[in-house]
Design an enzyme around this catalytic site. Structure first.
Site, PDB file in Angstrom:
ATOM      1  N   ASP A 138      -3.172   4.746  -2.199  1.00 56.69           N
ATOM      2  CA  ASP A 138      -4.247   5.277  -1.363  1.00 56.69           C
ATOM      3  C   ASP A 138      -4.673   6.677  -1.837  1.00 56.69           C
ATOM      4  OD1 ASP A 138      -5.614   4.723   1.297  1.00 56.69           O
ATOM      5  OD2 ASP A 138      -4.762   6.696   1.709  1.00 56.69           O
TER       6      ASP A 138
ATOM      7  N   HIS B   6     -11.205  -3.319   2.910  1.00 58.07           N
ATOM      8  CA  HIS B   6     -11.150  -2.983   4.345  1.00 58.07           C
ATOM      9  C   HIS B   6     -11.968  -1.743   4.703  1.00 58.07           C
ATOM     10  CE1 HIS B   6      -8.311  -0.493   2.314  1.00 58.07           C
ATOM     11  NE2 HIS B   6      -8.206   0.277   3.378  1.00 58.07           N
ATOM     12  N   ASP B   7     -12.498  -1.050   3.721  1.00 53.56           N
ATOM     13  CA  ASP B   7     -13.319   0.140   3.999  1.00 53.56           C
ATOM     14  C   ASP B   7     -14.798  -0.151   3.834  1.00 53.56           C
ATOM     15  OD1 ASP B   7     -11.109   1.750   4.438  1.00 53.56           O
ATOM     16  OD2 ASP B   7     -10.913   2.260   2.324  1.00 53.56           O
TER      17      ASP B   7
ATOM     18  N   ASP C 204       0.860  -1.178   0.000  1.00 50.28           N
ATOM     19  CA  ASP C 204       0.000   0.000   0.000  1.00 50.28           C
ATOM     20  C   ASP C 204       0.902   1.236   0.000  1.00 50.28           C
ATOM     21  OD1 ASP C 204      -2.517   1.466   0.489  1.00 50.28           O
ATOM     22  OD2 ASP C 204      -3.200  -0.468   1.278  1.00 50.28           O
TER      23      ASP C 204
ATOM     24  N   GLU D 101      -6.400   3.935  -5.810  1.00 52.40           N
ATOM     25  CA  GLU D 101      -7.729   4.056  -5.186  1.00 52.40           C
ATOM     26  C   GLU D 101      -8.214   5.445  -5.576  1.00 52.40           C
ATOM     27  OE1 GLU D 101      -9.814   4.118  -0.787  1.00 52.40           O
ATOM     28  OE2 GLU D 101      -8.082   5.338  -1.282  1.00 52.40           O
TER      29      GLU D 101
HETATM   30  C1  NOJ Z   1      -8.384   5.091   2.038  1.00 53.18           C
HETATM   31  C2  NOJ Z   1      -8.076   3.857   2.819  1.00 53.18           C
HETATM   32  O1  NOJ Z   1      -8.533   2.743   2.112  1.00 53.18           O
HETATM   33  C3  NOJ Z   1      -8.730   4.020   4.162  1.00 53.18           C
HETATM   34  O2  NOJ Z   1      -8.693   2.837   4.923  1.00 53.18           O
HETATM   35  C4  NOJ Z   1      -8.032   5.141   4.880  1.00 53.18           C
HETATM   36  O3  NOJ Z   1      -8.711   5.393   6.089  1.00 53.18           O
HETATM   37  C5  NOJ Z   1      -8.025   6.423   4.047  1.00 53.18           C
HETATM   38  N1  NOJ Z   1      -7.731   6.186   2.659  1.00 53.18           N
HETATM   39  C6  NOJ Z   1      -6.998   7.379   4.571  1.00 53.18           C
HETATM   40  O4  NOJ Z   1      -5.713   6.896   4.291  1.00 53.18           O
END
Ligand code: NOJ
Length: 562
Positions: free
Chosen positions: A202, A331-332, A100, A256
Site C-alpha cells: 500500500d 477497490h479504490d 496487503d 501501489e
Molecule cells: C491505498 C489503498 O488502496 C486505499 O484503499 C487506502 O484508503 C489508502 N491506500 C490508505 O491506506
C-alpha cells in the site's frame, strides 16, 4: 527479447475485497470462510493468484487499511484458524495468496501509537512523526481523508501534532527509525513463514520522509503526491527490505505507487536493484480525472489515443527490464465496464468482454477485481446516506461546512466514488445476491436480478463469465501472449485499439473496438497472411477481405498469424 520465466509473470491475479465477497455468518459483512467457500469457483475461472485486501485487526475507519494489529485477523472476518484454513485450502488447489502490506501508517488504535502519544519520552514515541506545538504550526502537508485536508493533527496529551497522510485515525509510521523497520520486517517474516506468497504494498513510495519537515516546495502545492512519493531514503529502505526479508522467499511483490512516473519506474523493478517485482502506476487511473484532482472526473471524455499511449509508453518502459502489471479497476476505483467500456444494455456485453480481451492479451501480469469477470457495474448512488466510503463522506462534509452546493459533488461521485467498486459480489438472483442472508453493509446492485450474477452466467455458454474463462485459457496456452513483444498499430484511431504480440515465430493480432459504431480499418501488413481467429466476442470474425477489418461496436478479436 524474452524475459526470464517466472510464476508471477504467467499467473493471473484475482483481487478480493473481503468485506464484499461472501458472508457466511449472517452479519452483512464478508468473511474468510466465505472466501474458502468460493475457492472452487475462483479455481474454475483459471486464476492462479489471489490478492486479498487487508484482513488484519482494524477499527475499520478505512475498511481495514487502518491496522491495529498486524498479526491478528479482524473479528468481523474470522480468526487466525480461519486464515490458516484459507491458506491451506488455497495451496491444496495450487492457488497462491498475496496479502496487503499497509506499512506507511497504522491505525491510531495500534499499540505502538497508543504508547507513542502518551508522553514525549515513551519508548514508542519515535515510531511516528511528531511536531512539538512550541515550534509553532507545522509546515503544510495535505491529507487525503481529512475533512479539512490537513495532515497534521494536534494531540493534546503531549501538546504535539502527528502526521497522517490519510485519515486522522491513520498516523504515519516513522521509517527513519530502524526499530520501526525491524518490527515491520519481523511481521513480514511472520506471514511468509506461514506460507503466504507475496505482498501488495500500500502507498509504498510514501514511506520515506524528510524529518526536518521542510515547507512544501511551491511546485507541489496542489500536487503533493509526487512530493510524498520521492522521500530521500525510499530506495534504501526498499532495498533493505528486499535483503532482510523478500529475497529469502519465493514470493512476489507489487507496489501501489502513486506519484511514480516512467522515469523512476526501473528504480523499483529493475531486477539488478533488488527492490520490488512489479507496481501499479497511476497514469491510467488519472486519465479520466480532472488534472491533479484525484477524485474529480474530467468534463470532456477521455480519448482512446490517450489510453493507447499510456499503455504503449509503459510497455516500452518495461521492454527490457522489470515487468508491468495490468489492471483496469480495484477497490479504490469505479467498475471496469462502467469506466472504460459502456454499461448500457446495448453495449455492456461486448464492452465487458472486449476489456477482458485487452487485459489478457497485453504484456504484464493481469489483475482482475472480483466481480469484473461477470461484468459488474457502477451502482451510482443518488443519496449520500447510501455511501459508506470515508473519502466520499468526508469530502461531502467539507462542502457542507463551506456552504457549497453538494449536487455537483454527488453527480461526480456517481462515477468516481470508491463505493461503486465495493458493492457485494453478485452470486445469484436471490435477495442480497447470495452474498448474505442479512442486510449487506453496502447496498447490492439491483442488476443482480437481471442476469448479472454468477449462477446465471455459469449456465449461459455465451455469458461474460464464460468468455472470461475462455480468454484466460487462451492466454495460458499461448506463451507468446505473456512474453511476446507488443507493437501498437493504427496509433491515431479513436475507435480501434490494434496491436500485435510476437515471440519467435509466434505472432498474434489483437483488435479491440472502443466505439459505439461499426469501425473499419485496413492493416495492409496482414495482406495474404493466414489468420486464425482464436476468439471473438461477437458472432463473426472482423476480417472481411484483403486485410480489411470491420468491427461491430466494442468487438474484440484475437488472431494467430502465420
Ligand atoms: C491505498 C489503498 O488502496 C486505499 O484503499 C487506502 O484508503 C489508502 N491506500 C490508505 O491506506
Amino acid at each position: 527479447m524474452k524475459q526470464s520465466r517466472t510464476w508471477w509473470k504467467e499467473g493471473i491475479v484475482y483481487q478480493i475485497y473481503p468485506r464484499s465477497f461472501q458472508d457466511t455468518t449472517g452479519n452483512g459483512v464478508g468473511d474468510i470462510q466465505g472466501i474458502v467457500k468460493r475457492l472452487d469457483y475462483i479455481k474454475r475461472l483459471g486464476i492462479d493468484i489471489i490478492w486479498l485486501c487487508p484482513v488484519y485487526q482494524s477499527p475499520n475507519d478505512d475498511n481495514g487499511y487502518d491496522i491495529s494489529d498486524y498479526q491478528n485477523i479482524m473479528d468481523e472476518f474470522g480468526t487466525m484458524a480461519d486464515f490458516d484454513e484459507l491458506l491451506e485450502e488455497m495451496h491444496r488447489r495450487d492457488l497462491k495468496l498475496v496479502m496487503d502490506l499497509v506499512v506507511n501508517h497504522t491505525s491510531d488504535e495500534h499499540k505502538w501509537f497508543q504508547e507513542s502519544r502518551k508522553s514525549r519520552d515513551n519508548p514508542y514515541r519515535d515510531y511516528y512523526h511528531w511536531w512539538p506545538a512550541e515550534n509553532g504550526k507545522p509546515p503544510k502537508r495535505f491529507s487525503y481523508f481529512d475533512v479539512d485536508g490537513n495532515a497534521w493533527k494536534y494531540d493534546e496529551p503531549t501538546d504535539s501534532y502527528y502526521l497522517h497522510y490519510f485519515s486522522v485515525k491513520q498516523p504515519d509510521l516513522k521509517w527513519e527509525n530502524p526499530k520501526v523497520r525491524q518490527e515491520i520486517y519481523d511481521m513480514m517474516h511472520f506471514w511468509f513463514k506461514k506460507g503466504v506468497d507475496g505482498f501488495r504494498m500500500d502507498v509504498i513510495p510514501f514511506i520515506s520522509k524528510d524529518t526536518s519537515y521542510p515547507e512544501l516546495p511551491d511546485e507541489y502545492n496542489g500536487n503533493f503526491i509526487p512530493f510524498y512519493a520521492n522521500g530521500p531514503k525510499l530506495h534504501e529502505y526498499l532495498h533493505e527490505m528486499n535483503k532482510e526479508v523478500l529475497s529469502k522467499y519465493d514470493i512476489m511483490t507489487v507496489g501501489e505507487t502513486p506519484g511514480v512516473d516512467r522515469d523512476q519506474a526501473l528504480l523499483f523493478v529493475d531486477e539488478d536493484r533488488e527492490e520490488l517485482n512489479m507496481f501499479f502506476h497511476f497514469e491510467l487511473m488519472s486519465l479520466d480525472r480532472d488534472g491533479d484532482e484525484v477524485f474529480w472526473m474530467r468534463k470532456d471524455p477521455w480519448k482512446l489515443s490517450e489510453f493507447k499511449k499510456i499503455h504503449s509508453d509503459w510497455d516500452e518502459t518495461f521492454a527490457k527490464k522489470g515487468w508491468g502489471s495490468m489492471f483496469l479497476s480495484n477497490h479504490d476505483n469505479p467498475r471496469t465496464v462502467s469506466r472504460w467500456g459502456n454499461d448500457s444494455p446495448e453495449h455492456w456485453y461486448n464492452s465487458a468482454t472486449m476489456l477482458h480481451t485487452f487485459l489478457l492479451t497485453m504484456k504484464g501480469t493481469p489483475y482482475f477485481y472480483y466481480g469484473d469477470e461477470i461484468g459488474m457495474t457502477n451502482i451510482r448512488f443518488d443519496n449520500i446516506d447510501d455511501y459508506q466510503d470515508i473519502n466520499t463522506l468526508n469530502r461531502y462534509e467539507l462542502l457542507k461546512q463551506q456552504g457549497i452546493n453538494t449536487e455537483t459533488f454527488i453527480a461526480n461521485e456517481k462515477d468516481a466514488s470508491r463505493d461503486n467498486g465495493r458493492t457485494p459480489m453478485q452470486w445469484d438472483a436471490s435477495e442480497n445476491a447470495g452474498f448474505s442472508k442479512k442486510k449487506p453493509w453496502l447496498k447490492v446492485h439491483p442488476n443482480h436480478k437481471d442476469g448479472l450474477n454468477v449462477a446465471e452466467q455459469e449456465k449461459d455458454k455465451s455469458s461474460v463469465l464464460n468468455y472470461f474463462k475462455k480468454m484466460v485459457q487462451i492466454r495460458k496456452t499461448h506463451l507468446g501472449l505473456v512474453y511476446g513483444n507488443y507493437q501498437l498499430l493504427v496509433k491515431y484511431s479513436e475507435e480501434v485499439y490494434a496491436y500485435t504480440r510476437s515471440m519467435d515465430s509466434e505472432n498474434y493480432l489483437v483488435l479491440l473496438s472502443f466505439s459505439e459504431q461499426k469501425a473499419v480499418i485496413q492493416l495492409t501488413d496482414f495482406m495474404g497472411k493466414e489468420m486464425k481467429l482464436l476468439i471473438s466476442n461477437d458472432t463473426n470474425s472482423a476480417l472481411k477481405d484483403n486485410a480489411n477489418f470491420e468491427l461491430k461496436p466494442y468487438q474484440a478479436c484475437v488472431y494467430k498469424v502465420d
